[in-house]
Design a protein around this motif. Structure first.
Motif, mmCIF file in Angstrom:
data_model
loop_
_atom_site.group_PDB
_atom_site.id
_atom_site.type_symbol
_atom_site.label_atom_id
_atom_site.label_comp_id
_atom_site.label_asym_id
_atom_site.label_seq_id
_atom_site.Cartn_x
_atom_site.Cartn_y
_atom_site.Cartn_z
ATOM 1 N N LEU A 269 0.803 -1.220 0.000
ATOM 2 C CA LEU A 269 0.000 0.000 0.000
ATOM 3 C C LEU A 269 0.838 1.272 0.000
ATOM 4 O O LEU A 269 0.287 2.363 -0.038
ATOM 5 C CB LEU A 269 -0.953 0.001 1.201
ATOM 6 C CG LEU A 269 -1.984 -1.122 1.208
ATOM 7 C CD1 LEU A 269 -2.877 -1.030 2.424
ATOM 8 C CD2 LEU A 269 -2.829 -1.085 -0.054
ATOM 9 N N THR A 270 2.150 1.147 0.053
ATOM 10 C CA THR A 270 2.964 2.362 -0.038
ATOM 11 C C THR A 270 3.536 2.521 -1.437
ATOM 12 O O THR A 270 4.444 3.315 -1.649
ATOM 13 C CB THR A 270 4.092 2.362 1.007
ATOM 14 O OG1 THR A 270 4.799 1.124 0.916
ATOM 15 C CG2 THR A 270 3.550 2.512 2.409
ATOM 16 N N ARG B 139 -6.044 2.062 -3.531
ATOM 17 C CA ARG B 139 -6.587 0.866 -2.887
ATOM 18 C C ARG B 139 -7.708 0.273 -3.733
ATOM 19 O O ARG B 139 -7.883 -0.944 -3.762
ATOM 20 C CB ARG B 139 -7.101 1.212 -1.496
ATOM 21 C CG ARG B 139 -5.965 1.541 -0.552
ATOM 22 C CD ARG B 139 -6.420 1.461 0.887
ATOM 23 N NE ARG B 139 -5.414 2.053 1.760
ATOM 24 C CZ ARG B 139 -5.581 2.237 3.060
ATOM 25 N NH1 ARG B 139 -6.706 1.880 3.641
ATOM 26 N NH2 ARG B 139 -4.618 2.776 3.776
ATOM 27 N N LYS C 20 -10.844 3.195 3.215
ATOM 28 C CA LYS C 20 -10.527 4.161 4.275
ATOM 29 C C LYS C 20 -10.011 3.473 5.538
ATOM 30 O O LYS C 20 -9.938 4.063 6.597
ATOM 31 C CB LYS C 20 -11.759 4.992 4.615
ATOM 32 C CG LYS C 20 -12.957 4.144 5.063
ATOM 33 C CD LYS C 20 -14.170 5.018 5.317
ATOM 34 C CE LYS C 20 -15.367 4.221 5.757
ATOM 35 N NZ LYS C 20 -15.179 3.484 7.022
ATOM 36 N N LYS C 21 -9.678 2.199 5.396
ATOM 37 C CA LYS C 21 -9.279 1.437 6.582
ATOM 38 C C LYS C 21 -7.878 1.842 7.072
ATOM 39 O O LYS C 21 -6.992 2.097 6.260
ATOM 40 C CB LYS C 21 -9.274 -0.045 6.204
ATOM 41 C CG LYS C 21 -9.022 -0.986 7.361
ATOM 42 C CD LYS C 21 -8.950 -2.421 6.831
ATOM 43 C CE LYS C 21 -8.883 -3.405 7.978
ATOM 44 N NZ LYS C 21 -8.669 -4.771 7.497
ATOM 45 N N ASP C 22 -7.712 1.862 8.388
ATOM 46 C CA ASP C 22 -6.378 2.054 8.959
ATOM 47 C C ASP C 22 -5.638 0.724 8.883
ATOM 48 O O ASP C 22 -6.093 -0.270 9.433
ATOM 49 C CB ASP C 22 -6.469 2.503 10.419
ATOM 50 C CG ASP C 22 -6.693 3.992 10.524
ATOM 51 O OD1 ASP C 22 -6.783 4.653 9.473
ATOM 52 O OD2 ASP C 22 -6.771 4.502 11.652
ATOM 53 N N ILE C 23 -4.500 0.729 8.228
ATOM 54 C CA ILE C 23 -3.759 -0.512 8.045
ATOM 55 C C ILE C 23 -2.789 -0.713 9.202
ATOM 56 O O ILE C 23 -1.944 0.136 9.477
ATOM 57 C CB ILE C 23 -2.978 -0.491 6.710
ATOM 58 C CG1 ILE C 23 -3.939 -0.280 5.534
ATOM 59 C CG2 ILE C 23 -2.180 -1.785 6.534
ATOM 60 C CD1 ILE C 23 -4.991 -1.355 5.364
ATOM 61 N N GLY D 298 -0.349 7.615 4.124
ATOM 62 C CA GLY D 298 -1.733 7.267 3.835
ATOM 63 C C GLY D 298 -2.127 5.877 4.283
ATOM 64 O O GLY D 298 -3.160 5.375 3.867
ATOM 65 N N LEU D 299 -1.316 5.233 5.113
ATOM 66 C CA LEU D 299 -1.702 3.914 5.616
ATOM 67 C C LEU D 299 -2.804 4.048 6.657
ATOM 68 O O LEU D 299 -3.666 3.201 6.779
ATOM 69 C CB LEU D 299 -0.492 3.206 6.244
ATOM 70 C CG LEU D 299 0.540 2.648 5.271
ATOM 71 C CD1 LEU D 299 1.805 2.224 6.010
ATOM 72 C CD2 LEU D 299 -0.024 1.474 4.495
ATOM 73 N N ILE D 300 -2.747 5.138 7.418
ATOM 74 C CA ILE D 300 -3.820 5.424 8.367
ATOM 75 C C ILE D 300 -4.249 6.877 8.163
ATOM 76 O O ILE D 300 -3.489 7.679 7.608
ATOM 77 C CB ILE D 300 -3.367 5.203 9.836
ATOM 78 C CG1 ILE D 300 -2.133 6.044 10.158
ATOM 79 C CG2 ILE D 300 -3.061 3.748 10.101
ATOM 80 C CD1 ILE D 300 -1.668 5.903 11.594
ATOM 81 N N THR D 301 -5.456 7.189 8.581
ATOM 82 C CA THR D 301 -5.920 8.561 8.420
ATOM 83 C C THR D 301 -5.907 9.265 9.776
ATOM 84 O O THR D 301 -6.196 8.656 10.801
ATOM 85 C CB THR D 301 -7.348 8.613 7.842
ATOM 86 O OG1 THR D 301 -8.112 7.575 8.461
ATOM 87 C CG2 THR D 301 -7.335 8.398 6.349
#
Lengths: 261, 298
Positions: free
Chosen positions: A108-109, A114, A257-260, B51-54
């Motif tokens: 995801l980076t 997504r 919009k999930k926190d990974i 952008g992994l978490i907001t």
């Protein structure tokens, strides 16, 4: 495209094993039919006469002594269970495994949205299900030729279509669930597939529980109905496809919009 | 334009606070160190930037673009090294590197090879067989092979041996001199002191101080360590007095000649006069942060 191919490569071994195992069982079931059918007369009568038990597996409506009937029930168990478990495994793990194996941070980076990631992963799931079914159809065709039975292609096509749709639905629903999971819970996926299977059995038992057929994707894979009506039950399929879209929609909405972790 | 800018960035995990009111500016071309103990909020900040978490509230921009809205564009200019680098099992190093390049729609074969050579990384090994340090190297190559404008590195040297650390920093400095911005988090002060131009000290999710490393280290004071002497000679100003078994150590902020005068005639058996290191300053800020927090809470 990159991720799609990457997913197919990663799923290759599992796909091969599942396809080989299910195709093998399917092939064996079909090849022993000539032997079975000679003893079928009594068995068929017995099977059809076991009351609720027969109803649960749809055997009251099927002539077990006919090849189509035999195929319907045997396939129902092999391709139905096997296919549903495979689809559930694919669906539940495709997103959640990235977080479980801590590769989400890597994936995801990269400059890929997504939405794009999910679309490519979903496409890979669908393609794997297609390949799995293609192999099952191929083996069935070969086995039917080998035992020298003649079949109505249209009925067979409908049965396989039903199983394919069912697998898509199981995969879509588990895909939706997996967006909410932190750790790829294979157990949840398999449990859900098994629950669907048993819901269908319960639905077959009594009129009061027949509504469950709308919920479980096995509702429209009942070979007895398909053979009897020469069609899939449109209402069950429509609800099933609706649930599939809901699962996919939820996955896209939440994962975006999930926190990974 | 600033490479990184955050305004009042705050992140709650449920009720626990990850970072609070974080306002940070990193100029383009800077070599920026982000210092703090484990759990201070370094990774949280970095994960928001990527952008992994907001964030719960506040804004973050990279190259003037909001990290939420222009994530893809930003990520194409960023090289990120996670603190714990994990890759897909069963893949060889070169496949991972190619996957990373493919996901960026770039061909980085040349650059990857150069980096692997310099870091002494065998790209035909399988990633799950690699040691922690070697896995870190794969992460470094992934973060550097596309020559990004901004490097975001989360505890980049953990697991690397000292020689590799030096090579890694040499690489970073080359990239920095070529115009790239480097933003790294660390709890190892000496490496920040050695390589970074600016640094921020963070604790419990808040920035305690942010300044050039030179200014942070420049207090005008000297660390004086004496042996054979029991008490502090009559000197002002003296801080942070530490008594050792056979001597004394203190920070002296006055003129050097007065120090020498005061020392003459004392039974000194050994003497060192040096710069206080960042660690002392760091601890100083930490102690200060602690007491301020305490005074706020009471």
């Amino acid at each position: 495209m990159t991720l799609f191919l990457h997913e197919l490569r990663r799923g290759r071994t599992a796909l091969l094993i599942w396809t080989a195992a299910i195709s093998f069982m399917l092939g064996v079931c079909l090849l022993i039919y000539p032997q079975m059918s000679s003893q079928m007369g009594e068995i068929s009568a017995m099977f059809a006469d076991m009351g609720s038990f027969s109803a649960a597996f749809g055997m009251d409506q099927i002539n077990f002594g006919e090849f189509l009937g035999y195929f319907g029930v045997e396939c129902g168990n092999v391709l139905g269970m096997g296919g549903a478990f495979f689809a559930a495994l694919l669906g539940i793990s495709t997103l959640a495994k990235e977080e479980k194996e801590h590769t989400a941070e890597f994936l995801l980076t990269h400059p890929v949205s997504r939405t794009r990631i999910m679309a490519e992963k979903l496409a890979a799931v669908v393609v794997q299900i297609v390949l799995f079914n293609a192999a099952a159809i191929g083996i069935t065709a070969l086995a039917v030729l080998a035992i020298g039975e003649t079949v109505r292609v249209q009925t067979f096509a409908l049965i396989f279509l039903a199983y394919f749709l069912m697998q898509l639905e199981v995969a879509s629903i588990t895909f939706g669930l997996s967006a909410y999971l932190r750790r790829g819970s294979l157990g949840i996926g398999l449990g859900l597939a098994a629950m669907f299977y048993f819901l269908n059995i319960v639905a077959n038992l009594m009129d009061q529980t027949a509504f469950l057929k709308y919920i479980t994707p096995f509702g429209y894979t009942d070979a007895a109905d398909i053979i009897g009506n020469q069609a899939l039950n449109g209402a069950y399929v429509a609800v099933g496809m609706g649930l599939s879209l809901l699962g996919i929609g939820l996955a896209f909405w939440h994962y975006g919009k999930k926190d990974i972790a | 334009m600033e490479a990184i800018q955050t305004n009042h960035l705050t992140k709650y995990y449920g009720k626990t606070c990850g970072i609070a009111d974080m306002s940070l500016t990193v100029g383009e071309g800077d070599f920026f160190g982000f210092i703090g103990p484990n759990g201070a909020g370094k990774s949280t900040t970095i994960r928001i930037l990527l952008g992994l978490i907001t964030a719960s509230s506040g804004t973050a921009q990279i190259f003037g673009k909001d990290v939420g809205k222009h994530k893809r564009e930003i990520l194409s200019q960023v090289g990120y090294l996670p603190s714990e680098t994990m890759f897909y099992n069963g893949m060889r190093v070169k496949d991972v590197l190619r996957l990373s390049a493919d996901l960026r729609k770039m061909d980085c074969t040349q650059e990857a090879k150069k980096l692997c050579d310099r870091l002494e990384l065998d790209d035909s090994r399988k990633v799950e067989e690699l040691s922690l340090g070697n896995r870190k190297k794969v992460g470094i190559v992934c973060a550097m092979q596309h020559r990004p404008k901004l490097y975001i590195l989360d505890e980049p040297t953990s697991g690397l041996d000292p020689l590799m650390q030096r090579e890694f920093y040499a690489l970073l400095q080359e990239r920095n001199q070529a115009g790239a911005t480097v933003f790294l988090s660390s709890h190892i002060l000496s490496e920040v002191q050695r390589y970074c131009k600016h640094a921020a000290v963070i604790r419990k999710g808040r920035i305690l101080i942010c300044d050039s490393v030179e200014n942070l280290g420049h207090t005008g004071a000297k660390r004086v360590t004496l042996r054979g002497v029991e008490g502090v000679p009559g000197l002002e100003p003296v801080r942070d007095v530490k008594r050792t078994q056979d001597g004394i150590s203190f920070l002296y902020g006055g003129k050097p000649d007065r120090l020498l005068q005061a020392l003459s005639g004392l039974p000194v058996t050994d003497i060192t006069i040096g710069e206080p290191d960042l660690e002392e300053i760091f601890l100083h800020y930490y102690a200060k942060g602690e007491s301020e927090n305490d005074s706020v809470s009471t």
